[in-house]
Design an enzyme around this catalytic site. Structure first.
Site, PDB file in Angstrom:
ATOM      1  N   THR A 181      58.673  34.407  51.511  1.00 43.10           N
ATOM      2  CA  THR A 181      57.239  33.423  51.365  1.00 43.10           C
ATOM      3  C   THR A 181      57.989  31.949  51.024  1.00 43.10           C
ATOM      4  O   THR A 181      58.600  31.653  50.811  1.00 43.10           O
ATOM      5  CB  THR A 181      56.001  34.265  50.535  1.00 43.10           C
ATOM      6  N   GLU A 325      54.721  39.033  55.298  1.00 41.81           N
ATOM      7  CA  GLU A 325      54.373  40.486  54.854  1.00 41.81           C
ATOM      8  C   GLU A 325      54.469  41.754  56.227  1.00 41.81           C
ATOM      9  O   GLU A 325      54.541  42.809  56.287  1.00 41.81           O
ATOM     10  CB  GLU A 325      53.756  40.629  54.045  1.00 41.81           C
ATOM     11  N   LYS A 435      33.072  27.934  46.181  1.00 39.32           N
ATOM     12  CA  LYS A 435      31.707  28.649  45.751  1.00 39.32           C
ATOM     13  C   LYS A 435      30.446  27.745  45.464  1.00 39.32           C
ATOM     14  O   LYS A 435      31.160  27.173  44.405  1.00 39.32           O
ATOM     15  CB  LYS A 435      32.112  29.712  45.060  1.00 39.32           C
ATOM     16  N   TRP A 440      28.742  31.211  49.244  1.00 41.51           N
ATOM     17  CA  TRP A 440      30.858  30.892  49.636  1.00 41.51           C
ATOM     18  C   TRP A 440      30.117  30.381  50.979  1.00 41.51           C
ATOM     19  O   TRP A 440      29.256  30.092  51.953  1.00 41.51           O
ATOM     20  CB  TRP A 440      31.513  32.629  50.339  1.00 41.51           C
TER      21      TRP A 440
END
Length: 541
Positions: A181, A325, A435, A440
């Site tokens: 990654t 992944e 937030k 959100w």
């Protein structure tokens, strides 16, 4: 039924024989050089013999530090087919990260493109296990290797080697390749792909409701071979006989436009920033893109405005989602049949529908599974035969192990909702959600809305501290060449596109949005720039 191994060796045999006339085209700057799949098969055999001579006898890791080209495809096939493990080194990682991944994977040999020798030379002395470096399409004498490392010429190493190799029988569950990654937090994490996972993933790439790769295609593979196995396109091409067009190091809009004109691809794959750059060029220098009919876009959310612009050029952008992944194919947005263009558009802008082999669920902060109603928002978790079960050499309790749930599902870090018919709507990365006042705000939704303004080329949104609301959005804007606008004009433009309480008060104009090693917006750097005061921020009231 017979038990045949789903191995890269069998895929290589199939592709080089059944589809021997298909070709891999490597761009050289002004023209292309070509090899047929039959010739690729012979070169893979020669490389396997050469690597045997360098001590690669079992599952040693063979690194590649290369662009997308013919020789990289040969390594993709030869290394796992001979029973070793291909490790694609991301050439855009920071030096200390390259050192970490090469040592963590314990690479024995590294193949490097001649144009990348100066970059490798800076970090090679820190590679503890590398014993051989093979210079491809370059002068090996240009690399001054540290003691204990031998430098070879790819051409000379393969010269005189047999065109056939007795490929060993390899367990389909054995490691075939690995990627790390990009390491936005902590050290990069290793993801190991098996022969079986690559084979099954390749089949999915070829399915009609996925990328629909077929023998009729000429695929322009812009997504790097060092990133998530180039989305599986090289292996899928061998499966069905699709020809490959490899851009090598020529990834700028001008050479890409020249490739499209000369080589006539029918499909392509790349991150949104590539298509944004090409679109800007086409605005200045119009060009017929035919027969390019579709482009798969992933890596980050594709702005709907970009999709609409390419619709007008005759190119359908197909939204996809995935990650290292997940091999990386997790979902592809093919709208349900029978819809009107307007209704189909609402599906196209989503991240896509999950295939049969990828199970998905949404969970809230307490670990409770959420309904698929396109309203409940939670973190996406995945499981399936081409989804990682763990990171390489990360033990339970170590940093990175928390990415996997107690029952073995991958915690993606992506936040969104799922429709009742299985389409994913991502709203953000968990670390990027803003937030504000207990509610959100999706940075992705704001970015897409801002980028629909005709003067805007790119926009990235981050959260910045706010005394009253805890966080508020800051919009970093890159203008199109020759265009002008103001924060007030942009805020007014958004007034009928987002809720009033989501309207950003903080704006800054920048020359370019910083990017990660794989072309995604690097919001970590933007946050640092906002925190240290290096951004000129306008605050609207």
């Amino acid at each position: 039924m017979q038990d045949g191994q789903l191995s890269i060796a069998n895929l290589l045999r199939h592709g080089s024989r059944i589809h021997g006339g298909a070709e891999v085209v490597t761009w050289t700057g002004a023209e292309a050089r070509r090899s047929t799949f039959a010739e690729v098969g012979q070169e893979a055999a020669r490389l396997a013999h050469a690597l045997r001579g360098l001590g690669v006898t079992s599952d040693q890791r063979v690194g590649t530090f290369m662009w997308n080209n013919n020789e990289h495809l040969v390594a993709y096939l030869a290394v796992p087919a001979m029973g070793a493990v291909l490790h694609t080194l991301n050439i855009r990682l920071f030096p200390e990260q390259l050192t970490y991944v090469a040592n963590h994977a314990e690479d024995h040999v590294v193949l490097v493109d001649g144009t990348l020798v100066p970059l490798l030379a800076k970090v090679l002395p820190t590679f503890e296990t590398v014993r051989h470096v093979v210079v491809v399409n370059g002068d090996p004498s240009s690399l001054q290797a540290p003691e204990g490392v031998t430098v070879h010429s790819y051409a000379e190493l393969l010269d005189g080697q047999p065109d056939e190799f007795e490929w060993p029988v390899v367990d389909e569950n054995a490691a075939a390749a690995m990627c790390y990654t990009s390491g936005t937090t902590g050290d990069p994490k290793g993801v190991v792909y098996t022969h079986r996972s690559i084979w099954l993933h390749s089949m999915q790439v070829c399915m009609t409701d996925s990328m629909a790769l077929s023998q009729a295609d000429r695929a322009l593979v812009i997504v790097p071979q060092f990133h998530a196995m180039s989305w599986g396109l090289p292996y899928a091409a061998l499966m069905v006989g699709a020809s490959l067009i490899m851009p090598d190091r020529f990834l700028q809009p001008e050479p890409l436009a020249a490739m499209i004109a000369a080589e006539k691809p029918t499909m392509a794959g790349a991150v949104p920033t590539i298509w944004q750059g090409l679109l800007a060029l086409l605005d200045q220098k119009p060009q017929d893109l035919a027969p390019l009919g579709r482009a798969v876009v992933g890596g980050s959310a594709c702005p709907p405005s970009l999709m609409a612009a390419f619709d007008k050029l005759g190119v359908t952008i197909i939204h996809a989602w995935g990650m290292t992944e997940t091999s990386p194919l997790g979902s592809v947005s093919r709208p349900p049949a029978g819809l009107s263009p307007e209704d189909a558009w609402e599906y196209r802008i989503l991240q896509g529908r999950f295939p049969a082999s990828v199970r998905a669920r949404l969970v809230d902060d307490d670990g409770n599974e959420l309904p698929w109603d396109n309203e409940a928002v939670g973190e996406l978790e995945c499981a399936g035969p081409w989804v990682a079960a763990a990171y390489y050499r990360v033990e339970p309790g170590q940093e990175g192990s928390e990415k996997f749930s107690p029952d073995g599902w991958l915690r993606t870090g992506d936040v969104g909702a799922i429709t009742p018919d299985g389409f994913l709507r991502l709203t953000d990365r968990s670390k990027d959600i803003i937030k504000s006042g207990g509610e959100w705000i999706s940075s992705v939704d704001l970015e897409n809305a801002v980028m629909s303004h005709p003067a805007v080329a790119e926009a990235a949104v981050i959260g910045v501290p706010d005394e009253k609301w805890s966080e508020r959005p800051l919009v970093a804007v890159v203008l199109r060449s020759g265009e002008k606008t103001t924060p007030a004009e942009l805020q007014s433009f958004l007034s009928d596109k987002v809720a009033k309480w989501q309207l950003p008060e903080n704006w800054t104009f920048i020359d370019e949005v910083p990017k990660t090693s794989v072309g995604k917006f690097d919001k970590k750097r933007l946050r640092a720039a906002a925190a240290d005061g290096s951004l000129d921020i306008a605050h609207l009231t």
